[in-house]
Each structure stands twice: as C-alpha cells, then as structure tokens.
Design a protein around this motif. Sequence first.
Motif, PDB file in Angstrom:
ATOM      1  N   LEU A  81       0.830  -1.213   0.000  1.00  0.00           N
ATOM      2  CA  LEU A  81       0.000   0.000   0.000  1.00  0.00           C
ATOM      3  C   LEU A  81       0.863   1.261   0.000  1.00  0.00           C
ATOM      4  O   LEU A  81       1.989   1.251   0.475  1.00  0.00           O
ATOM      5  N   CYS A  82       0.302   2.359  -0.528  1.00  0.00           N
ATOM      6  CA  CYS A  82       1.030   3.624  -0.574  1.00  0.00           C
ATOM      7  C   CYS A  82       1.165   4.236   0.807  1.00  0.00           C
ATOM      8  O   CYS A  82       2.059   5.013   1.071  1.00  0.00           O
ATOM      9  N   ARG A  83       0.233   3.905   1.696  1.00  0.00           N
ATOM     10  CA  ARG A  83       0.246   4.407   3.072  1.00  0.00           C
ATOM     11  C   ARG A  83      -0.591   3.444   3.894  1.00  0.00           C
ATOM     12  O   ARG A  83      -1.446   2.746   3.328  1.00  0.00           O
ATOM     13  N   PRO A  84      -0.354   3.407   5.212  1.00  0.00           N
ATOM     14  CA  PRO A  84      -1.162   2.476   6.003  1.00  0.00           C
ATOM     15  C   PRO A  84      -2.632   2.857   5.886  1.00  0.00           C
ATOM     16  O   PRO A  84      -2.987   4.033   5.950  1.00  0.00           O
ATOM     17  N   GLY A  85      -3.488   1.896   5.678  1.00  0.00           N
ATOM     18  CA  GLY A  85      -4.920   2.151   5.610  1.00  0.00           C
ATOM     19  C   GLY A  85      -5.338   2.972   4.409  1.00  0.00           C
ATOM     20  O   GLY A  85      -6.283   3.758   4.492  1.00  0.00           O
ATOM     21  N   CYS A  86      -4.623   2.822   3.285  1.00  0.00           N
ATOM     22  CA  CYS A  86      -5.012   3.541   2.060  1.00  0.00           C
ATOM     23  C   CYS A  86      -6.489   3.306   1.790  1.00  0.00           C
ATOM     24  O   CYS A  86      -6.993   2.193   1.887  1.00  0.00           O
ATOM     25  N   LEU A  87      -7.194   4.397   1.438  1.00  0.00           N
ATOM     26  CA  LEU A  87      -8.652   4.300   1.258  1.00  0.00           C
ATOM     27  C   LEU A  87      -9.043   3.795  -0.132  1.00  0.00           C
ATOM     28  O   LEU A  87     -10.204   3.522  -0.388  1.00  0.00           O
ATOM     29  N   GLY A  88      -8.041   3.712  -1.022  1.00  0.00           N
ATOM     30  CA  GLY A  88      -8.331   3.154  -2.341  1.00  0.00           C
ATOM     31  C   GLY A  88      -9.145   4.098  -3.213  1.00  0.00           C
ATOM     32  O   GLY A  88      -9.102   5.320  -3.047  1.00  0.00           O
ATOM     33  N   LEU A  89      -9.869   3.525  -4.135  1.00  0.00           N
ATOM     34  CA  LEU A  89     -10.637   4.298  -5.104  1.00  0.00           C
ATOM     35  C   LEU A  89     -12.118   4.238  -4.763  1.00  0.00           C
ATOM     36  O   LEU A  89     -12.616   3.243  -4.240  1.00  0.00           O
ATOM     37  N   CYS A  90     -12.840   5.307  -5.091  1.00  0.00           N
ATOM     38  CA  CYS A  90     -14.281   5.339  -4.864  1.00  0.00           C
ATOM     39  C   CYS A  90     -14.942   4.268  -5.736  1.00  0.00           C
ATOM     40  O   CYS A  90     -14.704   4.218  -6.938  1.00  0.00           O
ATOM     41  N   PRO A  91     -15.751   3.406  -5.130  1.00  0.00           N
ATOM     42  CA  PRO A  91     -16.382   2.341  -5.923  1.00  0.00           C
ATOM     43  C   PRO A  91     -17.383   2.886  -6.939  1.00  0.00           C
ATOM     44  O   PRO A  91     -17.722   2.200  -7.904  1.00  0.00           O
ATOM     45  N   ASP A  92     -17.840   4.115  -6.739  1.00  0.00           N
ATOM     46  CA  ASP A  92     -18.835   4.669  -7.660  1.00  0.00           C
ATOM     47  C   ASP A  92     -18.211   5.427  -8.821  1.00  0.00           C
ATOM     48  O   ASP A  92     -18.619   5.257  -9.959  1.00  0.00           O
ATOM     49  N   CYS A  93     -17.207   6.295  -8.522  1.00  0.00           N
ATOM     50  CA  CYS A  93     -16.661   7.125  -9.602  1.00  0.00           C
ATOM     51  C   CYS A  93     -15.213   6.788  -9.939  1.00  0.00           C
ATOM     52  O   CYS A  93     -14.679   7.314 -10.906  1.00  0.00           O
ATOM     53  N   GLY A  94     -14.542   5.950  -9.125  1.00  0.00           N
ATOM     54  CA  GLY A  94     -13.184   5.524  -9.448  1.00  0.00           C
ATOM     55  C   GLY A  94     -12.107   6.530  -9.094  1.00  0.00           C
ATOM     56  O   GLY A  94     -10.939   6.321  -9.392  1.00  0.00           O
ATOM     57  N   GLU A  95     -12.484   7.657  -8.437  1.00  0.00           N
ATOM     58  CA  GLU A  95     -11.474   8.645  -8.043  1.00  0.00           C
ATOM     59  C   GLU A  95     -10.785   8.175  -6.761  1.00  0.00           C
ATOM     60  O   GLU A  95     -11.399   7.507  -5.933  1.00  0.00           O
ATOM     61  N   PRO A  96      -9.474   8.594  -6.587  1.00  0.00           N
ATOM     62  CA  PRO A  96      -8.808   8.222  -5.331  1.00  0.00           C
ATOM     63  C   PRO A  96      -9.473   8.914  -4.134  1.00  0.00           C
ATOM     64  O   PRO A  96      -9.844  10.092  -4.213  1.00  0.00           O
ATOM     65  N   LEU A  97      -9.604   8.193  -3.035  1.00  0.00           N
ATOM     66  CA  LEU A  97     -10.306   8.722  -1.868  1.00  0.00           C
ATOM     67  C   LEU A  97      -9.380   9.310  -0.805  1.00  0.00           C
ATOM     68  O   LEU A  97      -9.849  10.002   0.096  1.00  0.00           O
ATOM     69  N   ASN A  98      -8.053   9.047  -0.906  1.00  0.00           N
ATOM     70  CA  ASN A  98      -7.153   9.424   0.184  1.00  0.00           C
ATOM     71  C   ASN A  98      -7.208  10.906   0.538  1.00  0.00           C
ATOM     72  O   ASN A  98      -7.282  11.264   1.692  1.00  0.00           O
ATOM     73  N   ASP A  99      -7.131  11.787  -0.447  1.00  0.00           N
ATOM     74  CA  ASP A  99      -7.103  13.211  -0.143  1.00  0.00           C
ATOM     75  C   ASP A  99      -8.412  13.880  -0.517  1.00  0.00           C
ATOM     76  O   ASP A  99      -8.485  15.095  -0.675  1.00  0.00           O
ATOM     77  N   ALA A 100      -9.456  13.090  -0.659  1.00  0.00           N
ATOM     78  CA  ALA A 100     -10.718  13.644  -1.133  1.00  0.00           C
ATOM     79  C   ALA A 100     -11.625  13.994   0.043  1.00  0.00           C
ATOM     80  O   ALA A 100     -11.507  13.449   1.133  1.00  0.00           O
ATOM     81  N   ASP A 101     -12.525  14.920  -0.191  1.00  0.00           N
ATOM     82  CA  ASP A 101     -13.557  15.264   0.770  1.00  0.00           C
ATOM     83  C   ASP A 101     -14.639  14.182   0.670  1.00  0.00           C
ATOM     84  O   ASP A 101     -15.218  13.992  -0.402  1.00  0.00           O
ATOM     85  N   PRO A 102     -14.887  13.466   1.769  1.00  0.00           N
ATOM     86  CA  PRO A 102     -15.852  12.358   1.691  1.00  0.00           C
ATOM     87  C   PRO A 102     -17.212  12.823   1.175  1.00  0.00           C
ATOM     88  O   PRO A 102     -17.941  12.053   0.530  1.00  0.00           O
ATOM     89  N   ALA A 103     -17.551  14.093   1.418  1.00  0.00           N
ATOM     90  CA  ALA A 103     -18.858  14.605   0.987  1.00  0.00           C
ATOM     91  C   ALA A 103     -18.992  14.556  -0.540  1.00  0.00           C
ATOM     92  O   ALA A 103     -20.089  14.418  -1.073  1.00  0.00           O
ATOM     93  N   GLN A 104     -17.829  14.657  -1.227  1.00  0.00           N
ATOM     94  CA  GLN A 104     -17.880  14.636  -2.691  1.00  0.00           C
ATOM     95  C   GLN A 104     -18.145  13.251  -3.245  1.00  0.00           C
ATOM     96  O   GLN A 104     -18.359  13.090  -4.434  1.00  0.00           O
ATOM     97  N   HIS A 105     -18.075  12.267  -2.373  1.00  0.00           N
ATOM     98  CA  HIS A 105     -18.272  10.904  -2.864  1.00  0.00           C
ATOM     99  C   HIS A 105     -19.517  10.245  -2.272  1.00  0.00           C
ATOM    100  O   HIS A 105     -19.640   9.045  -2.229  1.00  0.00           O
ATOM    101  N   GLU A 106     -20.437  11.085  -1.781  1.00  0.00           N
ATOM    102  CA  GLU A 106     -21.728  10.539  -1.374  1.00  0.00           C
ATOM    103  C   GLU A 106     -22.622  10.535  -2.606  1.00  0.00           C
ATOM    104  O   GLU A 106     -23.510  11.360  -2.769  1.00  0.00           O
ATOM    105  N   HIS A 107     -22.324   9.590  -3.481  1.00  0.00           N
ATOM    106  CA  HIS A 107     -23.044   9.563  -4.754  1.00  0.00           C
ATOM    107  C   HIS A 107     -24.460   9.064  -4.544  1.00  0.00           C
ATOM    108  O   HIS A 107     -24.710   8.227  -3.695  1.00  0.00           O
TER     109      HIS A 107
END
Length: 174
Positions: free
Chosen positions: A131-157
């Motif tokens: 992993l790139c970092r411990p507990g990497c959040l991976g990619l959003c299952p809905d839009c495929g964007e990386p989740l690590n530095d993302a605002d979770p609100a942007q991925h409440e699809h």
Amino acid sequence: MPARPETVVDLSRLNLSTGEGKRIELPVELAPFELGGQTYLADPTKPQARLEASRHSSGFAFKLTLPVHIEGPCMRCLDPAALDLEVEAREVDQSSAEDAELRSPYVDEDELDIGRWAHDAVMLALPTQILCRPGCLGLCPDCGEPLNDADPAQHEHEKPVDPRWAALDDLKLE
Ligand SMILES: [Zn+2]
Ligand SMILES: [Zn+2]
C-alpha cells in the motif's frame, strides 16, 4: 520478455574444507516481482547481498541476507508505493543425500543459484498487500477517483434506484 538475470556462486571456488565457513558479499540482480497482478521492481535492481557458507561433512549450509527496496503501484489506489525489507533466508544442501528434502533446489553440482534464491526469498518476505500508506482508502467504488485526499462529501453519490421500485413509481403515475 528479457532473460531472467542470473547470479551464480561457484561453491568449489570458495575452497572450503569440512568445518570451515566463509562470508562473501556480492551484488545480486533481482528480476521484477509479480504480485496481485502488479509488477514491483527492486531499486537498486542489484542490491548487495551477504552470503555465509559453511561446509559440513555431508554438504553445505547457507545463510543469505539482503536489504531490498521495492517500488510499484499501491494495490488499492495505484499511487506509487515503496517498502524496505531486510530479507534473511537459510538453505541446507546435503549433496550425498538420496532424500530430495535434504537437497537445496538452488544448488546444482557446485553452483548455488543465488539469484533465484534471493528472488524467492524476497517474494516470501513481501506482504500480501503493498500500500502507498497504512490504511489507504483506495478508489471510490462509484466514480473511481482516489479517496485518500478527497472530501468524503464529494463521494456521497446518489445510489441508482432499484429498477423494481422505479417500476412501482411508474405504476403510481397511472
Ligand atoms: Zn494507495
Ligand atoms: Zn466517488
């Protein structure tokens, strides 16, 4: 595909008599590692390994130590990932033994295939998840964007509506 790099130690040139041991240092070229469908490379590709060989009445005992730095994609988000390992492995080869269990698969006649041994030893030492970092959040299952530095609100699809309910909605409209 390029030929697998080969590093071989000629055991007869160690000039060991029974009861003697020797320690040698040598660069061992490592082929790429395939893991979880991804390719990982050692950097440097030829780390300096230490081999301790000792001769016994029935054959040889070996200990291999090798520092490796591995780089490749994070298994969750594909960002660059790296890890450092201190690999240690032991082998025994009793050349006179009939029993295949007492033979080392890396020894053929007077040659120790330290390149293949080192590759296998690194493979065994690698974690199942790189992993790139411990507990990497991976990619959003809905839009495929990386989740690590993302605002979770942007991925409440909005979840797609179950087609069976959609059918009911249609019925209500009639
Ligand atoms: Zn990651
Ligand atoms: Zn998303």
